[in-house]
Scaffold this active site. Structure first.
Site, PDB file in Angstrom:
ATOM      1  CD  GLU A 130      -3.136  -0.741   0.261  1.00 13.90           C
ATOM      2  OE1 GLU A 130      -3.085   0.318  -0.412  1.00 13.90           O
ATOM      3  OE2 GLU A 130      -4.055  -1.565   0.155  1.00 13.90           O
ATOM      4  CD  GLU A 136       4.200 -21.546  11.884  1.00 17.65           C
ATOM      5  OE1 GLU A 136       4.318 -21.968  13.039  1.00 17.65           O
ATOM      6  OE2 GLU A 136       3.307 -20.752  11.533  1.00 17.65           O
TER       7      GLU A 136
END
EC number: 4.2.1.126
Length: 303
Positions: free
Chosen positions: A90, A121
């Site tokens: 963004e 992970e």
């Protein structure tokens, strides 16, 4: 780490505990469920308020890094990684910065943005490989994000970043986390157990998003990426954003729409330039030169 130690470690995580208010979740009506979620979510900003001093310190570190040519890099897995990618993506359209300035890295790579990647992970070496791939350096800031505060991928990345001299930050929803002990500074958002036990995409994810909003927005404001409260560096790349840029120019200068549209076109859709051109009656190149002399800060240029 052996299996029993892992079991004990997970059992101590607040984010893995059952929420006593939702033990009958499966018997609730739609309204009761969303009311409970809303009630629990209201705690999140109050929790973040306690971490504001640490968040402000990190913002100042980010600004200093940006001014020295450094980057802000988010590192996470699952929801945490996706939120980092989202916030980073963004920044270019909102603040007119290049895509390298704020980067989001997620365990498992691009595929993991949309789909779960098994074991990603837990892959400690992958974090090092991923950070080396973007050439992380001592000028950069690494923000590790994990609700648990103990994700192996993120811990490995934080350790590597510290080794090469990067400033490191840990955002976690468990107190005294392994990540926070490694990082230079920890931002703890202890929002408590989720209504759906262990689903840290809920309150923990909301807390992470709010913190990331603060880190990038406050940093960009301090860099001069806004004037008053207007996003003057917005990239006017579609009809909606061209209209927004036009309205920003009108608000900042008090001019009519026709003048704002004309000057925005002359400024190649750069709202900041257009505002300066109008307020100081300058041509485009003169405005460019004047902004450059004032670190691209419109307020400083006008003062």
């Amino acid at each position: 780490m052996n299996k029993q130690n892992l079991i004990n470690q997970f059992a101590q995580l607040i984010t893995e505990q059952p929420n006593p208010l939702s033990v009958n979740l499966d018997q609730m009506s739609a309204l009761e469920i969303v009311q409970l979620m809303n009630k629990e979510d209201q705690q999140v900003p109050l929790v973040i308020a306690k971490a504001l001093p640490e968040i402000a310190v990190v913002v100042e570190k980010i600004v200093a890094a940006f001014r020295q040519g450094g980057r802000l890099v988010y590192l996470g897995a699952g929801t945490s990684g996706r939120l980092g990618v989202l916030d980073a993506s963004e920044c270019p359209p909102t603040f007119g910065v290049n895509h390298e300035m704020v980067k989001g890295i997620i365990a498992g790579g691009e595929q993991a943005i949309r789909y779960p990647v098994e074991g990603a992970e837990d892959n400690q070496q992958a974090a090092i490989v991923d950070l080396q791939a973007i050439q992380l350096c001592s000028k950069d800031i690494l923000v590790g994000i994990a609700a648990s505060g103990r994700t192996p991928y993120v811990i490995s990345g934080l350790k590597y970043a510290k080794e090469i001299g990067s400033f490191t930050v840990a955002i976690a929803s468990n107190p005294q986390s392994a990540m926070a002990k490694i990082a230079d500074i920890g931002i703890e958002t202890i929002v408590g157990p989720e209504i759906l036990t262990g689903s840290s995409r809920l309150k923990s994810g909301t807390a992470q998003k709010l913190v990331l909003n603060m880190l990038t927005t406050a940093s960009m404001v301090l860099l001069g990426k806004c004037y008053q409260n207007l996003m003057v560096d917005v990239q006017a790349s579609n009809e909606k954003l061209v209209d927004r840029a036009t309205r920003i120019i009108m608000q900042a200068t008090g001019c009519e729409r026709a003048k704002a549209e004309q000057t925005l076109t002359q400024a190649d859709n750069n709202a900041k330039l257009a505002i300066l051109m109008i307020l100081m009656d300058l041509d485009k190149q003169s405005a460019v030169d004047l902004l450059a002399k004032n670190q691209d800060k419109l307020r400083q240029t006008l003062d």
